[in-house]
Design a protein around this motif. Structure first.
Motif, short mmCIF file in Angstrom:
data_model
loop_
_atom_site.label_atom_id
_atom_site.label_comp_id
_atom_site.label_asym_id
_atom_site.label_seq_id
_atom_site.Cartn_x
_atom_site.Cartn_y
_atom_site.Cartn_z
N ILE A 139 15.06 17.10 7.67
CA ILE A 139 15.57 15.74 7.46
C ILE A 139 14.55 14.78 6.87
N SER A 140 13.27 15.11 6.84
CA SER A 140 12.34 14.04 6.49
C SER A 140 12.38 13.71 5.00
N GLU A 141 12.28 12.43 4.73
CA GLU A 141 12.10 11.90 3.37
C GLU A 141 10.63 11.51 3.28
N VAL A 142 9.98 11.94 2.23
CA VAL A 142 8.52 11.81 2.19
C VAL A 142 8.05 11.20 0.87
N PRO A 143 8.20 9.90 0.73
CA PRO A 143 7.67 9.25 -0.48
C PRO A 143 6.17 9.01 -0.38
N LEU A 144 5.49 9.21 -1.47
CA LEU A 144 4.09 8.79 -1.52
C LEU A 144 3.98 7.28 -1.32
N ALA A 145 2.90 6.86 -0.70
CA ALA A 145 2.61 5.43 -0.61
C ALA A 145 1.56 5.12 -1.69
N ASN A 146 0.33 5.61 -1.48
CA ASN A 146 -0.67 5.43 -2.52
C ASN A 146 -1.49 6.70 -2.66
N ALA A 147 -1.94 6.96 -3.88
CA ALA A 147 -2.86 8.07 -4.15
C ALA A 147 -4.06 7.54 -4.91
N VAL A 148 -4.46 6.33 -4.55
CA VAL A 148 -5.51 5.64 -5.30
C VAL A 148 -6.55 4.97 -4.42
N ASP A 149 -6.24 4.77 -3.15
CA ASP A 149 -7.14 4.00 -2.30
C ASP A 149 -8.21 4.89 -1.66
N VAL A 150 -9.04 4.28 -0.83
CA VAL A 150 -10.14 4.98 -0.18
C VAL A 150 -9.61 6.19 0.61
N ASN A 151 -8.50 6.00 1.28
CA ASN A 151 -7.70 7.12 1.76
C ASN A 151 -6.35 7.06 1.05
N TYR A 152 -5.75 8.21 0.83
CA TYR A 152 -4.40 8.24 0.28
C TYR A 152 -3.41 8.10 1.43
N SER A 153 -2.22 7.59 1.15
CA SER A 153 -1.23 7.38 2.20
C SER A 153 0.11 7.98 1.82
N VAL A 154 0.74 8.59 2.82
CA VAL A 154 2.05 9.22 2.64
C VAL A 154 2.94 8.77 3.78
N ALA A 155 4.19 8.42 3.45
CA ALA A 155 5.15 8.03 4.48
C ALA A 155 6.04 9.22 4.83
N THR A 156 6.20 9.47 6.12
CA THR A 156 7.21 10.43 6.58
C THR A 156 8.33 9.62 7.21
N LYS A 157 9.51 9.68 6.58
CA LYS A 157 10.64 8.86 7.02
C LYS A 157 11.70 9.74 7.69
N ARG A 189 -7.74 11.91 2.97
CA ARG A 189 -7.92 12.71 1.76
C ARG A 189 -8.26 14.11 2.18
N PRO A 190 -7.85 15.16 1.48
CA PRO A 190 -6.95 15.10 0.34
C PRO A 190 -5.55 14.67 0.78
N LEU A 191 -4.66 14.54 -0.19
CA LEU A 191 -3.33 14.00 0.08
C LEU A 191 -2.59 14.82 1.11
N GLU A 192 -2.81 16.14 1.14
CA GLU A 192 -2.09 16.95 2.13
C GLU A 192 -2.52 16.58 3.55
N ASP A 193 -3.74 16.12 3.72
CA ASP A 193 -4.17 15.74 5.06
C ASP A 193 -3.52 14.41 5.48
N ALA A 194 -3.32 13.50 4.53
CA ALA A 194 -2.55 12.28 4.84
C ALA A 194 -1.16 12.67 5.31
N TRP A 195 -0.59 13.64 4.61
CA TRP A 195 0.75 14.11 4.95
C TRP A 195 0.77 14.80 6.30
N ARG A 196 -0.18 15.72 6.50
CA ARG A 196 -0.22 16.46 7.77
C ARG A 196 -0.35 15.50 8.97
N ALA A 197 -1.27 14.55 8.85
CA ALA A 197 -1.50 13.64 9.98
C ALA A 197 -0.24 12.87 10.32
#
Lengths: 336, 336, 336, 336
Positions: free
Chosen positions: C293-311, C258-266
């Protein structure tokens, strides 16, 4: 109210409602001022005086987006992009014997908002009217059965210049150009340094608060019309990246952004730069000093950008040169 | 390029460099268009065509803040605040046989920035030039010893109207008025719905991308001059809180804010509202449907606000009425 | 359900309720598995099967914190800190003919929570029961007058190993150790790579979803008991900083913070590293490729940490070596 | 050092290095204490005393994750889940005549980190050694040519109980259970209230700071071994959601989360509840009072969760009952 040395020209200005400015940038100046002049300005409260009793609720009484009216803008003679505009707040005096605070639907820190959006119902609206007791220096408000009396501690929620890059921003926004920072640090005795973005700087001020907690939790302070006495000056040296304040005790940087940590980071990095200018330390030593001495009160966590103050206590910082060529002390010396 | 039904008037416009618009709002219209008209527009790339070889580095070649030039704005006849501006993107065609991407100091997602400020050195600058192979429908770039060839997938980084509340925003900003959303969803076949804030809507577009990953990680896509064919229409029904898109397969809302979760929340709450309009479900059932069907690709995590798309697959949503009175299908029917 | 090559030993395990694991780490293994073995596991749903009708509301039916039960942990022979645990999800099959979703007070993306705390009332509780139609491959739910039927797309919300540094984390948490990532990418045909933190890795899985939107907006998917067929393997090469997934079409990194951008950055920074391993590109070129090229769907924005997939789409990435020594293809080859 | 009333039993404890606790939860108690007892505890510094000169750099000298050692945990007789553990910090005295601060790669507020991940190089490592001058009450450090001397203001970075839900958290984490809050408010004269999560509470403390700025910008304070004199008590009334502090002048709540605004929101909402308990005001009036009186210094913006203190000045808040049955004053009365 404090008075000024006789050498200082004082210009008074009270806007008519038609002259209220609703933005930083995009507004023609109401007057031109020479550096060295003092301005005695009246500003309406953030609600344009429309909340006068507890039955005046924001939804019915406010006319969005016409809130947070600014007094100005003023064209400062000789101010060019990149310069440092210097505003010394000599005095702030409540211009009415009452102030107002209110809960506005979906606005504030402890409610969902248009951005931190949820599907929940808004909190109820409510308006509080505070009554000024000048003799005691307090404002009082009735809370159910409880009477609350608090010290008056006047401050300006909003001081800013026209933004860079041709932007025009609502008076509700704080950013690099100053604006709606809502920091209690912006009180009498404080010198504000702002980087000039356009010819004449075009600064304005408003959003007087008779008192505000750090963070401005519910989104509104004790909002009140204000008489401000401000010394205007100009330095032809490079202005700061973020608004800087100087008082007799502190050097302060106000960063504004979202999320809140970015407001903090922006102000802190600028504070490291300022420490280096003042002390000659290298960047890592300046970072170390910052880490052990900074006082970091929240300013607001409710506006378009959140604002955080990084304060450096003067007594703890070994300096080798004064800030901005010592102009704070020179302006202070003009105040009686 | 697709053609349009003969009934459609097509107006062409190519701005001179002096006509480039750098802001949303604050610019006089370059032309007036009647609803029902098509515009054939040329837009320069985000770098104003200044990065033409790998030795053209941003620091020396770009002239901040003059980046991301917009073509427009256009005054739409009859558009009044609150209306819905409808823009159907018929076609996007690269207007040059090369595009450029670049690393700009302290800009992008995987570097510290002016807001996510740190004391670290910036990443080095670098420019990449991509060459278009129209026959293969690809763009190629040299990466050290490696040649990379990627499909061309043209999109517009920026489409927007003049903001509300008298604001003027840089063309680098995405917000409720659209702007620099940088979402790959904004591609040919897409209808954009924007709420009108000022008389005439004053929309503009630009920032063509020959291709972009979701998130626009390094801050720049394969930036390229673009020929855009866009059908302009107007609905006298209330415009959406956030930009809405419609394709043959999806209804999409683009929220923009910081932190990223707020961009998501804002778009999601609007999507719940849209589901309700389309289906008649109550708010909690609409929330449930959203939870199980939405596709949520990042748009950008690098701009002044971050943007997230919430996409609702049409095949999964049982609707009882078409969106915006079926205008997407009507406009599609004009395309050959 | 898919079958496996005869050479593969298949071990079945169904936990008793007393064997449910509520944490990653801090639990004794239920069994030891040799690398190369397949596990056929039954897992209860996130509600422990307590929500069986629309009148079973979370407040009365759930017994916090006993939710999201995990099946495991399993001790993998030979796994040592730093190794790469490899889990190939061969198949996921609903183990009941119904699934449940629910609104839990102050939990979810479009409500205030214990952290994004406000003073507003919670949203009402509601439970939805979905009925499985195996023949049609759908799940159906009644929403007022509307019947909604959606494709079954089974996935695991939770796969993880024991955390590092002696920590024990709730099964509701996603982080570097995997855990409650809630990404729809974790579906049949996917190989998961996790860095081993403790002897034996001690991995577990659970939180089967018959379907989930990207972001898991309301906080719960279509939660259902699941039969999982998983191939377990081990590489004595360094495990990834963040969970990595491989399918036939994509390499994916899941960042959680968290925040969501940090899930993404990591996740994005780890993806840059992975691109470099796969292609030999330098860091800036790898960053450039990621950007386009990356496809970046959200995983969750509700849990203790938010999760983002970089595909990373395999078809777009020119590689010079397979990921993890080609183990994904080798494991796929065991599936009939 | 202050002394205590003769009626108070004082138990001394100095851990051997083997007894250092690295987590909250997951560790067997080192001793059992009866409520009403005082503990005189020695704690090592966050670096385990390994940084003793400017040439001891973190990378070579620290052995991750073995940092921030805690003294404890202590089993409090009679403490049951839901109770309120009461810890009154009587005195904190530096246990060495030197302290250390350091820059650790990718750790701190003004650098990218494992979460706020970027592709930039880390800042250089550096270690600072501060020398204690007991007579002057200062610590001095050499910064290039400059000698800096700062007042000693001892505080504890870390005080916490075992977490709920069977979790075990690193001593680097602040959360609802207390932990690594790194707030300068945690100084002598302060009473800490923590909700008990497990039998015996199992509290520990450590991370002594001879001085720290608000925010702990570089990630480390002036870290020093500390002698702590702490009165331990227990209330069989419900413990707070977030750590609460009481001094002679303030009631304070410390919220911890990410992003920083969520740390703030969580603490503020709890502070509204506390205002209501103390004053009997309704929720909106309590929110109003909070908005006008709270002082909100940052605690840390560098740890696993960020922490913000919401301070309510006692002199401004009209109360109708003492906090926690007046235990702060009763404990203060035991101090000579």
């Amino acid at each position: 109210m404090h008075t000024l040395d006789d050498s200082v020209e004082v210009v008074e200005f009270t806007p008519t409602p038609e002259q209220y400015a609703w933005t930083f940038g995009g507004v023609a100046p109401v007057a031109t001022v020479r550096p060295g002049t003092a301005l005695k300005l009246w500003s309406d409260d953030a609600f344009c005086g429309r909340l006068r009793s507890v039955t005046d609720l924001p939804g019915a009484s406010l006319q969005m987006p016409y809130v947070n009216p600014q007094t100005g803008p003023f064209f400062v003679e000789g101010a060019e992009p990149g310069d440092t505009l210097v505003l010394h707040v000599v005095d702030l005096e409540p211009a009415r014997d009452w102030g107002a605070s209110a809960l506005i639907p979906f606005f504030g820190g402890l409610t969902s908002t248009d951005r931190t959006a949820t599907l929940q119902d808004p909190l109820p609206e409510r308006t509080w009217i505070y009554h000024l007791d000048s003799a005691r220096g307090t404002i009082g408000v009735q809370l159910g059965e409880t009477t609350l009396e608090l010290p008056v501690e006047p401050m300006l929620g909003t001081v800013g210049v026209a933004p860079a890059a041709g932007e025009v921003r609502s008076s509700l926004v704080p950013d690099t150009f100053g604006g709606n920072m809502d920091t209690p640090e912006l009180k009498p005795g404080t010198t504000v340094y702002l980087r000039v973005n356009v010819e004449g700087a075009l600064f304005s001020l408003g959003d007087g608060h008779y008192r505000q907690g750090e963070g401005e939790s519910c989104g509104t302070a004790v909002e009140g019309a204000m008489n401000s006495l401000v010394l205007v000056d100009l330095l032809k040296t490079p202005g700061p990246a973020w608004p800087r304040l100087e008082s007799d005790t502190h050097w302060t940087v106000v960063g504004s952004s979202r999320p809140l940590e970015d407001a903090w980071r922006a102000g802190q990095v600028d504070a490291v730069g300022w420490i280096r200018e003042l002390t000659g330390l290298d960047v890592l030593d300046a970072y170390q000093v910052l880490s052990q001495i900074s006082e970091v009160p929240l300013a607001n966590a409710v506006d378009v950008n959140y604002s955080v103050a990084t304060k450096l206590p003067k007594r703890l910082l070994p300096t080798r040169r004064p800030a901005y060529d010592g102009i704070h002390d020179r302006l202070r010396a003009l105040v009686r």
